[in-house]
Enzyme design. Structure first.
Site, PDB file in Angstrom:
ATOM      1  N   GLU A 254       0.870  -1.260   0.056  1.00  0.00           N
ATOM      2  CA  GLU A 254      -0.032  -0.067  -0.001  1.00  0.00           C
ATOM      3  C   GLU A 254       0.837   1.446  -0.113  1.00  0.00           C
ATOM      4  O   GLU A 254       1.673   1.522   0.748  1.00  0.00           O
ATOM      5  CB  GLU A 254      -0.901  -0.038   1.207  1.00  0.00           C
ATOM      6  CG  GLU A 254      -1.660   1.174   1.451  1.00  0.00           C
ATOM      7  CD  GLU A 254      -2.769   1.572   0.161  1.00  0.00           C
ATOM      8  OE1 GLU A 254      -2.710   2.795  -0.136  1.00  0.00           O
ATOM      9  OE2 GLU A 254      -3.499   0.513  -0.171  1.00  0.00           O
ATOM     10  N   THR A 298      -6.173   2.623  -5.437  1.00  0.00           N
ATOM     11  CA  THR A 298      -5.906   1.250  -5.222  1.00  0.00           C
ATOM     12  C   THR A 298      -6.660   0.507  -6.274  1.00  0.00           C
ATOM     13  O   THR A 298      -6.326  -0.626  -6.525  1.00  0.00           O
ATOM     14  CB  THR A 298      -6.113   0.994  -3.807  1.00  0.00           C
ATOM     15  OG1 THR A 298      -5.307   1.379  -2.827  1.00  0.00           O
ATOM     16  CG2 THR A 298      -6.255  -0.735  -3.375  1.00  0.00           C
ATOM     17  N   HIS A 416      -1.015   3.427   4.649  1.00  0.00           N
ATOM     18  CA  HIS A 416      -1.968   4.208   3.939  1.00  0.00           C
ATOM     19  C   HIS A 416      -2.276   5.726   4.608  1.00  0.00           C
ATOM     20  O   HIS A 416      -2.163   5.896   5.860  1.00  0.00           O
ATOM     21  CB  HIS A 416      -3.433   3.613   3.979  1.00  0.00           C
ATOM     22  CG  HIS A 416      -4.321   4.096   3.055  1.00  0.00           C
ATOM     23  ND1 HIS A 416      -5.059   5.380   3.261  1.00  0.00           N
ATOM     24  CD2 HIS A 416      -4.933   3.629   1.932  1.00  0.00           C
ATOM     25  CE1 HIS A 416      -5.829   5.424   2.174  1.00  0.00           C
ATOM     26  NE2 HIS A 416      -5.910   4.499   1.401  1.00  0.00           N
ATOM     27  N   ASP A 475       1.081  -0.050  -5.165  1.00  0.00           N
ATOM     28  CA  ASP A 475       0.022   0.305  -5.770  1.00  0.00           C
ATOM     29  C   ASP A 475      -0.216   1.729  -6.487  1.00  0.00           C
ATOM     30  O   ASP A 475      -0.753   1.829  -7.489  1.00  0.00           O
ATOM     31  CB  ASP A 475      -1.498   0.143  -5.022  1.00  0.00           C
ATOM     32  CG  ASP A 475      -1.567   0.730  -3.811  1.00  0.00           C
ATOM     33  OD1 ASP A 475      -0.680   1.274  -3.327  1.00  0.00           O
ATOM     34  OD2 ASP A 475      -2.544   0.894  -3.274  1.00  0.00           O
ATOM     35  N   HIS A 476       0.210   2.564  -5.452  1.00  0.00           N
ATOM     36  CA  HIS A 476       0.201   4.142  -6.077  1.00  0.00           C
ATOM     37  C   HIS A 476       1.153   4.976  -5.215  1.00  0.00           C
ATOM     38  O   HIS A 476       1.796   4.510  -4.417  1.00  0.00           O
ATOM     39  CB  HIS A 476      -1.258   4.736  -6.251  1.00  0.00           C
ATOM     40  CG  HIS A 476      -1.856   4.558  -4.828  1.00  0.00           C
ATOM     41  ND1 HIS A 476      -1.773   5.305  -3.780  1.00  0.00           N
ATOM     42  CD2 HIS A 476      -2.915   3.650  -4.431  1.00  0.00           C
ATOM     43  CE1 HIS A 476      -2.507   5.118  -2.504  1.00  0.00           C
ATOM     44  NE2 HIS A 476      -3.283   3.878  -3.096  1.00  0.00           N
TER      45      HIS A 476
END
Length: 697
Positions: A254, A298, A416, A475-476
């Protein structure tokens, strides 16, 4: 002036001016719109006026006091919309859309802490003009004009708003041709036409997309197939089938960015476990791998990873289309090749509409919050679900029961935003950029690394690693472009350019397997390319699918990486935020030669065509009209992710296919081999170890 303000027209003009000035200041200070040149400066200053004249002007059609209060209410509503977009943009560098709001119920869980971290006290100044207007009326500094305002004057003001918008659009088109027809970046719409115009544009676009699906037919696939046939490349034969029959672990890291690999802070290696894995001889690591997500973040990453389809320019395709669309995703493909497929997520199943989307993708199992005994305990949760160490340890209970070979995706969440971590789990001090959003990022990233280290150690102890291919990906981005001073400090630069920000979109991507010919691969690629790469490694035929990625190991692949907003990176040129750079030197190319213009135009055309073709597939649900040879359509009703049903099916599978880790260990669990230093579990877990040492055993 006093006499003028005591007339309805005077009060209206004051309201319009205050709202327009406020909007302009917000555009300049809160959004990164990339304004360049006198024309764009002029349009940015003017574009709040048409909407203000049209919307606030509606109150002029009413009589007496009602006209004043309706004007203030309309101002308050527009101010609230501006406020909401400021908050959303601060973290996601984009504007709110109808698709996103439509799916807000599927992502609303745990958002309170995120919003609290985003809000700044100064943000409430967007309501200052509303408060001032109310006070001016309440204390009779401005007296209400009860005289009738002629309808023709009100109509004239409305017409003026329409004409002004027309002039604004005309000037915008001269500076950016095809503004409303060929853009994937919402920043352009707001920069040229304003936030209110963007909202209308987004509403029209959303309606059109809904109509597109209703009217789509098989003939719409022709152009998509034609594009894919021209751009399909042969996979790397050297790697074809080297992982055939192996288990596949997809570990979702994440918000982890590539710059954290080999990063040292406070005299320590921040992520020793992932750094070690990144450099191992049997790990394929990619140092030019980019996230390509849009608003779905996500959800977009998952969509690309398992479908090789881009996320949508607005909202999340998993939310808007995950339930109804037809997909040909990795879980379904591998399930039909004898794999057991499962996804693990320590939060509610409805987050990003996973509980419905995963059925469309063909997942056999979805182990979500209800499957985890510790999931509801406050001390085991932070932000968006279970803490990673506890989540991964508790997931092992189900992993050891999965019939082999299996495809298992584990979604971590502790790293996150807003990067919350309790003092017991801190093992490194915060960054010192002075940015309260960025500084704790290093602490949650370290925690993520420790969590993965413990999990990999368990795989080695149980022998699962010997028969598994482990895929890890970020993911990002974790730190958005709105934190430029902090980014510059982290990268050791005085100031960051758009070239630096483009490269800041890199995320880790590693494929680890004993015996795999590894090394650091410098090819340019992104999340769209993962599925074709994995299918080739697994020896699965993939020459007639609707996928927009290319095998990352192919020698003749196109290395142009498309960002969701239409920007791109390639080995030759990088285009980001409207600027073009030489990818080798990082030098901005302000005056392109004829040859350079042609080369950049070719790359841009490829990106625009690719994104448009993918959007066509998703918006039109075109996969319902196409079925690759040997692929069976997914029957969504065949899947049930409720805990009772899932456990029953898992128990049945143990007897039907006794190939799980537990079955091969004569029915005995190997959970005792899982060691963790999670302080929350110390009272119930006598066997603890430090994660860094466990990964090196």
């Amino acid at each position: 002036m006093q006499r003028g303000l005591n007339t309805r027209l005077g009060f209206f003009i004051l309201t319009v001016v205050l709202f327009s000035v406020k909007s302009y200041l917000a555009y300049r200070t809160e959004f990164n719109l990339g304004v360049k040149g006198s024309m764009q400066e002029l349009l940015l200053a003017v574009n709040p006026l048409p909407a203000a004249l049209l919307l606030l002007g509606l109150a002029l059609y009413l009589r007496g006091r009602k006209s004043y209060w309706v004007m203030i209410i309309i101002d308050a509503i527009m101010s609230t919309w501006l406020f909401a977009n400021i908050l959303y943009y601060r973290e996601f560098s984009d504007f709110l859309s109808f698709s996103l709001m439509k799916g807000s119920s599927s992502v609303s869980n745990n958002l309170g802490k995120s919003i609290a971290g985003i809000i700044h006290p100064v943000d409430f100044l967007v309501f200052l003009d509303v408060v001032v207007l109310i006070l001016l009326i309440a204390f009779k500094v401005i007296r209400i004009d009860v005289n009738r305002f002629k309808k023709r004057y009100a109509a004239t003001i409305s017409l003026l708003g329409v004409l002004l918008f027309g002039a604004n659009l005309t000037l915008a088109e001269t500076d950016r041709s095809g503004l409303l027809t060929r853009t994937f970046d919402n920043n352009y719409i707001v920069k040229y036409l304003g936030l209110e115009a963007y909202t209308v544009y987004d509403g029209v676009k959303t309606t059109q997309n809904n109509a597109t699906k209703a009217h789509a037919d098989s003939s719409d696939l022709a152009s998509v197939k034609n594009y894919l046939s021209k751009n399909r490349v042969s996979p790397n034969i050297q790697y074809s089938g080297v992982a055939k029959g192996k288990n596949v672990f997809i570990i979702h890291l994440e918000s982890l960015q590539q710059f954290m690999i080999d990063y040292k802070w406070d005299g320590q290696e921040v992520m020793p476990n992932l750094d070690k894995l990144y450099h191992e001889n049997d790990t394929l690591s990619f140092d030019n791998f980019y996230n390509q997500v849009g608003q779905g973040k996500t959800a977009d990453a998952e969509l690309m990873l398992e479908n090789s389809l881009f996320g949508l320019p607005e909202g999340s395709a998993m939310v808007t289309d995950g339930t109804t669309n037809t997909f040909q995703a990795a879980p379904a493909i591998l399930s039909q090749k004898g794999y057991t497929t499962a996804s693990f997520h320590g939060d509610v199943p409805s987050f990003w509409n996973r509980d419905n989307t995963y059925k469309s993708w063909g997942y056999d199992y979805f182990f979500s919050k209800s499957y985890y005994a510790n999931a509801d305990k406050a001390k085991y949760n932070l932000g968006y679900g279970m803490k990673d160490k506890i989540f991964l340890k508790d997931s092992a209970k189900y992993i050891e029961q999965l019939p082999q070979p299996f495809y298992a995706k584990l979604i971590t969440v502790t790293n996150h935003y807003p990067y919350l971590i309790d003092s017991k789990n801190e093992s490194i001090k915060k960054f010192d950029t002075g940015d309260s959003t960025v500084d704790p990022y290093v602490q949650t990233a370290r925690y993520l690394d420790q969590s993965v280290g413990e999990f990999l150690s368990w795989l080695k102890k149980t022998g699962l690693d010997k028969n598994s291919m482990i895929v890890l990906y970020g993911d990002h981005y974790g730190i958005s472009n709105n934190h430029k001073p902090a980014i510059a400090k982290l990268l050791g630069k005085k100031k960051v350019t758009n070239y630096d920000l483009a490269n800041f979109q890199k995320v880790p991507f590693m494929i680890h397997m004993p015996g795999l010919k590894g090394g650091i691969n410098h090819t340019y690629g992104g999340e769209i390319d993962v599925l074709p790469t994995l299918l080739n490694l697994l020896g699965v035929k993939n020459n007639d699918t609707i996928q927009f990625g290319q095998d990352l190991l192919a020698t003749n692949r196109n290395q142009t990486v498309a960002f969701r907003n239409g920007d791109f990176v390639s080995p030759t040129y990088t285009k980001y935020g409207g600027d073009v750079y030489d990818s080798k030197t990082g030098k901005e190319l302000k005056h392109l030669t004829t040859t350079q213009k042609a080369a950049v135009a070719t790359l841009q055309n490829h990106v625009t065509t690719e994104l448009s073709a993918s959007d066509k597939v998703v918006n039109g649900d075109l996969l319902r009209f196409y079925q690759p040879k040997g692929f069976k359509k997914v029957i969504k009703s065949a899947y049930n992710y409720k805990k009772s049903a899932g456990l029953k099916e898992l128990k049945k599978a143990q007897k039907k296919e006794p190939t799980s880790l537990k079955a091969k260990n004569k029915g005995k669990s190997l959970l005792s081999e899982y060691t963790t230093d999670a302080p929350e579990l110390k009272s119930s877990n006598s066997s603890t170890s430090t994660s860094d040492s466990s990964s090196s055993k």
